[in-house]
Design a protein around this motif. Structure first.
Motif, PDB file in Angstrom:
ATOM      1  N   GLU A  17       5.143 -25.641   1.095  1.00 45.46           N
ATOM      2  CA  GLU A  17       5.436 -25.233  -0.150  1.00 45.46           C
ATOM      3  C   GLU A  17       6.571 -24.144  -0.278  1.00 45.46           C
ATOM      4  OE1 GLU A  17       3.860 -22.631  -2.934  1.00 45.46           O
ATOM      5  OE2 GLU A  17       5.205 -23.881  -4.049  1.00 45.46           O
ATOM      6  N   ARG A  18       6.324 -23.111   0.583  1.00 46.15           N
ATOM      7  CA  ARG A  18       7.375 -22.249   0.736  1.00 46.15           C
ATOM      8  C   ARG A  18       8.628 -22.692   1.222  1.00 46.15           C
ATOM      9  NH1 ARG A  18       5.980 -19.306   5.468  1.00 46.15           N
ATOM     10  NH2 ARG A  18       7.628 -20.485   6.301  1.00 46.15           N
ATOM     11  N   GLN A  19       8.749 -23.747   1.823  1.00 49.48           N
ATOM     12  CA  GLN A  19      10.234 -24.264   2.250  1.00 49.48           C
ATOM     13  C   GLN A  19      10.588 -25.404   1.204  1.00 49.48           C
ATOM     14  OE1 GLN A  19      10.309 -25.452   6.226  1.00 49.48           O
ATOM     15  NE2 GLN A  19       8.273 -24.866   6.486  1.00 49.48           N
ATOM     16  N   LYS A  21       9.196 -28.122   0.638  1.00 50.61           N
ATOM     17  CA  LYS A  21       9.151 -29.552   1.083  1.00 50.61           C
ATOM     18  C   LYS A  21       8.181 -30.411   0.332  1.00 50.61           C
ATOM     19  CE  LYS A  21      10.585 -28.589   5.799  1.00 50.61           C
ATOM     20  NZ  LYS A  21       9.885 -28.732   7.276  1.00 50.61           N
ATOM     21  N   ARG A  38       7.143 -30.228  10.821  1.00 49.57           N
ATOM     22  CA  ARG A  38       7.844 -30.484  12.441  1.00 49.57           C
ATOM     23  C   ARG A  38       7.317 -29.132  13.103  1.00 49.57           C
ATOM     24  NH1 ARG A  38      13.865 -30.528   9.988  1.00 49.57           N
ATOM     25  NH2 ARG A  38      14.165 -30.592  12.139  1.00 49.57           N
ATOM     26  N   LEU A  40       8.323 -26.561  14.441  1.00 50.82           N
ATOM     27  CA  LEU A  40       8.486 -25.206  14.067  1.00 50.82           C
ATOM     28  C   LEU A  40       7.231 -24.893  12.976  1.00 50.82           C
ATOM     29  CD1 LEU A  40      10.422 -22.902  14.662  1.00 50.82           C
ATOM     30  CD2 LEU A  40      11.832 -23.578  12.789  1.00 50.82           C
ATOM     31  N   ASP A  41       6.818 -25.700  12.229  1.00 53.75           N
ATOM     32  CA  ASP A  41       5.989 -25.487  11.163  1.00 53.75           C
ATOM     33  C   ASP A  41       4.719 -25.448  12.050  1.00 53.75           C
ATOM     34  OD1 ASP A  41       7.726 -25.830   8.928  1.00 53.75           O
ATOM     35  OD2 ASP A  41       7.584 -27.896   9.211  1.00 53.75           O
ATOM     36  N   PHE A  42       4.314 -26.227  13.050  1.00 51.90           N
ATOM     37  CA  PHE A  42       3.086 -26.371  13.657  1.00 51.90           C
ATOM     38  C   PHE A  42       3.104 -24.975  14.355  1.00 51.90           C
ATOM     39  CE2 PHE A  42       0.846 -29.168  16.964  1.00 51.90           C
ATOM     40  CZ  PHE A  42      -0.457 -28.782  16.622  1.00 51.90           C
ATOM     41  N   SER A  43       4.134 -24.571  14.957  1.00 47.89           N
ATOM     42  CA  SER A  43       4.124 -23.217  15.610  1.00 47.89           C
ATOM     43  C   SER A  43       3.882 -21.955  14.775  1.00 47.89           C
ATOM     44  CB  SER A  43       5.688 -23.029  16.190  1.00 47.89           C
ATOM     45  OG  SER A  43       5.644 -22.030  17.282  1.00 47.89           O
ATOM     46  N   GLU A  44       4.331 -22.162  13.595  1.00 48.47           N
ATOM     47  CA  GLU A  44       3.912 -21.115  12.466  1.00 48.47           C
ATOM     48  C   GLU A  44       2.555 -21.221  12.216  1.00 48.47           C
ATOM     49  OE1 GLU A  44       6.083 -21.137   8.868  1.00 48.47           O
ATOM     50  OE2 GLU A  44       4.645 -19.889   7.894  1.00 48.47           O
ATOM     51  N   CYS A  46       0.035 -22.313  14.182  1.00 52.83           N
ATOM     52  CA  CYS A  46      -0.911 -21.819  15.218  1.00 52.83           C
ATOM     53  C   CYS A  46      -0.829 -20.087  15.129  1.00 52.83           C
ATOM     54  CB  CYS A  46      -0.244 -22.225  16.398  1.00 52.83           C
ATOM     55  SG  CYS A  46      -0.400 -23.783  16.768  1.00 52.83           S
ATOM     56  N   ILE A  47       0.215 -19.622  14.912  1.00 52.85           N
ATOM     57  CA  ILE A  47       0.257 -18.220  14.686  1.00 52.85           C
ATOM     58  C   ILE A  47      -0.624 -17.700  13.538  1.00 52.85           C
ATOM     59  CG2 ILE A  47       1.585 -16.050  14.518  1.00 52.85           C
ATOM     60  CD1 ILE A  47       3.898 -17.461  16.072  1.00 52.85           C
ATOM     61  N   ARG A  48      -0.502 -18.277  12.202  1.00 53.79           N
ATOM     62  CA  ARG A  48      -1.178 -18.055  11.246  1.00 53.79           C
ATOM     63  C   ARG A  48      -2.813 -18.270  11.254  1.00 53.79           C
ATOM     64  NH1 ARG A  48       1.551 -16.878   6.417  1.00 53.79           N
ATOM     65  NH2 ARG A  48       3.755 -17.069   6.837  1.00 53.79           N
TER      66      ARG A  48
END
Lengths: 83, 423
Positions: A17-19, A21, A38, A40-44, A46-48
């Motif tokens: 939503e923030r992007q 998309k 994608r 990069l989203d998956f990476s984010e 995981c961190i969240r």
């Protein structure tokens, strides 16, 4: 259903939503490609998840296989959060 | 050089003359039977006492160092003891005697670097290399607010200016809080401020424009951090009558670049201009800035690699920041933290921003941003700001992987003892 599904779905929605998309509710069976989720989203995500749960994801514990759907992401996170 | 004894320094609204008569150091040396002629390191939490100590160093041709007590730590103490310095605590009136005291060298002032990029290093200067702005302030009369921590290179620039340049008063503060420092300046009637950009960004949020314009500033000097166009523009709007300069300097290289045209970076034609040997020379090698300054420390005489990356834009050389710290590697794509930061900071609701890399699975690193919003930004904008700023980044030509993924909203600009916020 994987244990952290609700949390993961919520975070995927926030990230997309923030992007700008995706604004609808994310379906568990949706393919990642169809919702534009994608690496990069998956990476984010995981961190969240680590920040939300206060625990570090253990990627070595997860048998990496093809992750194609939202459901695959939820299972992956569940496994990575296991002791 | 002759002392400008008519100059004054202020603590609050009380003025003192530039004299070493009130020195606490002399008294301690006498009581402890320490002969002059040895290296002295003087610590205190009182900036007035440290200033008077510097005056005394000059009058007695001592070889010394002063340092704010808040900065002084065990590695510094060990280093100074090993080098044979007497360490004198002016507040406690205590002396630490080195195993082998070192004889003083004439005309020598030692300064610890800020340690922004590692452990503080001890750098040797002389009175001559520390007085850098005689020409700039010649014929002008200013009352300068000293915002820098005592004993740093930038602090010495201010102190030596007040010592040797007629017409230059300075305002000292016992606090390291920017609001209290500002308040000391107002009380003393400051007309000039030399500070880091972070000092201003902090005050923009905390005090607001209406409070700041109460100061009738004629000169604003920025240094210690990368100076961006938006801070220059904001200051020019708030203080339309002030001359605004920015300085690129380091403890090692001395003052290298001084720019007065209110534009970030410096003119391209300054590269390779070697005609005037009394001025600093600059060159670029492998996208990194090199400086040769007449004000360099004795140890760094000649070309000095600053380690700061530069780029060319509109006939200007723009200083992008530390080479190693500036690049973020996102899945093999490299992004400049400075470039991202500049875009975010140009949004009208943003008061301050810091972009860093965060370790991330699958892609190595992702971009993270800490933000402070301007006071008075509407609630509905604040609530939706991650989306608003993400859109703004896209519209300003940041590609997907350059746009921060993690946003942290801070209440105020984080500020360290050197009044810097950069990593």
């Amino acid at each position: 259903m994987a244990k952290n599904t609700e949390k993961v779905l919520g975070l995927i929605e926030v990230i997309l939503e923030r992007q700008g998309k995706f604004t609808d509710q994310v379906e568990i069976q949706a393919s990642l490609q169809s919702i534009g989720f994608r690496s990069l989203d998956f990476s984010e995500l995981c961190i969240r998840m680590e920040e939300d749960t206060g625990r570090e994801l253990n990627f070595e514990a997860v048998q990496i296989r093809k992750i194609e759907t939202v459901s695959d992401v939820c299972k992956f996170i569940d496994l990575a959060l296991k002791e | 050089m002759e002392l400008a004894t008519a100059n004054q320094f202020f603590i609050g609204s009380k003025g003192y003359s530039m004299s070493a008569k009130q020195s606490v150091l002399s008294e301690i040396l006498i009581i402890n039977n320490i002969e002059r002629g040895y290296k002295l390191a003087v610590i205190s939490e009182c900036s007035k006492n440290l200033l008077v100590t510097v005056l005394e160093f000059y009058c007695n041709q001592s070889d010394g160092l002063v340092i704010d007590k808040a900065r002084f730590d065990s590695p510094m103490q060990d280093k100074l003891s090993n080098l044979g310095y007497y360490i004198i605590d002016l507040d406690e009136k205590k002396v630490s005697i080195p195993r082998v005291p070192s004889k003083a060298t004439r005309d020598s002032i030692a300064i610890f670097t800020s340690g922004t990029t590692g452990q503080p290093k001890l750098i040797q200067h002389s009175w001559k290399t520390l007085v850098t702005c005689k020409k700039q302030v010649s014929g002008q009369s200013y009352c300068w607010l000293v915002t820098y921590t005592a004993g740093t290179y930038a602090w010495y620039q201010m102190i030596t200016m007040a010592m040797f340049c007629p017409g230059q008063g300075i305002v000292l503060s016992h606090s390291q809080n920017p609001e209290e420092i500002w308040s000391s300046g107002l009380k003393a009637g400051m007309t000039a401020v030399s500070s880091t950009p972070t000092f201003w960004r902090y005050l923009f949020v905390k005090l607001g424009d209406n409070e700041l314009i109460k100061a009738k500033l004629k000169q604003i000097t920025l240094g210690g951090e990368t100076v961006t166009q938006n801070i220059l523009d904001k200051l020019a709007t708030l203080f339309p009558k002030a001359k605004i300069s920015h300085i690129y300097a380091s403890t090692e290289a001395g003052v290298g670049i001084v720019v007065h045209d209110k534009q970030e970076g410096f003119p391209l034609e300054w590269l390779g201009d070697n005609k005037n040997k009394k001025r600093s020379q600059v060159k670029i090698e492998g996208q990194v800035l090199w400086i040769k300054s007449p004000y360099a420390s004795k140890q760094f005489n000649g070309w000095y690699c600053t380690g700061d990356r530069v780029s060319l834009r509109n006939c200007r050389v723009i200083i992008d920041g530390r080479d190693a710290l500036d690049l973020i590697n996102i899945g093999g794509n490299k992004a400049s933290a400075k470039k991202i930061q500049d875009v975010i900071a140009s949004h009208k609701s943003v008061a301050w921003c810091r972009v860093t890399a965060k370790k991330a699975p699958f892609v190595g690193q992702i971009v993270s941003a800490d933000l402070v919003l301007n006071s008075g930004v509407e609630e509905k904008i604040v609530c939706n700001f991650e989306k608003i700023i993400t859109e703004y980044c896209k519209d300003n030509e940041l590609v997907e992987w350059m746009i921060p993924r993690l946003w942290k909203f801070l209440e105020q600009v984080p500020i360290d003892n050197n009044l810097k916020s950069e990593l």
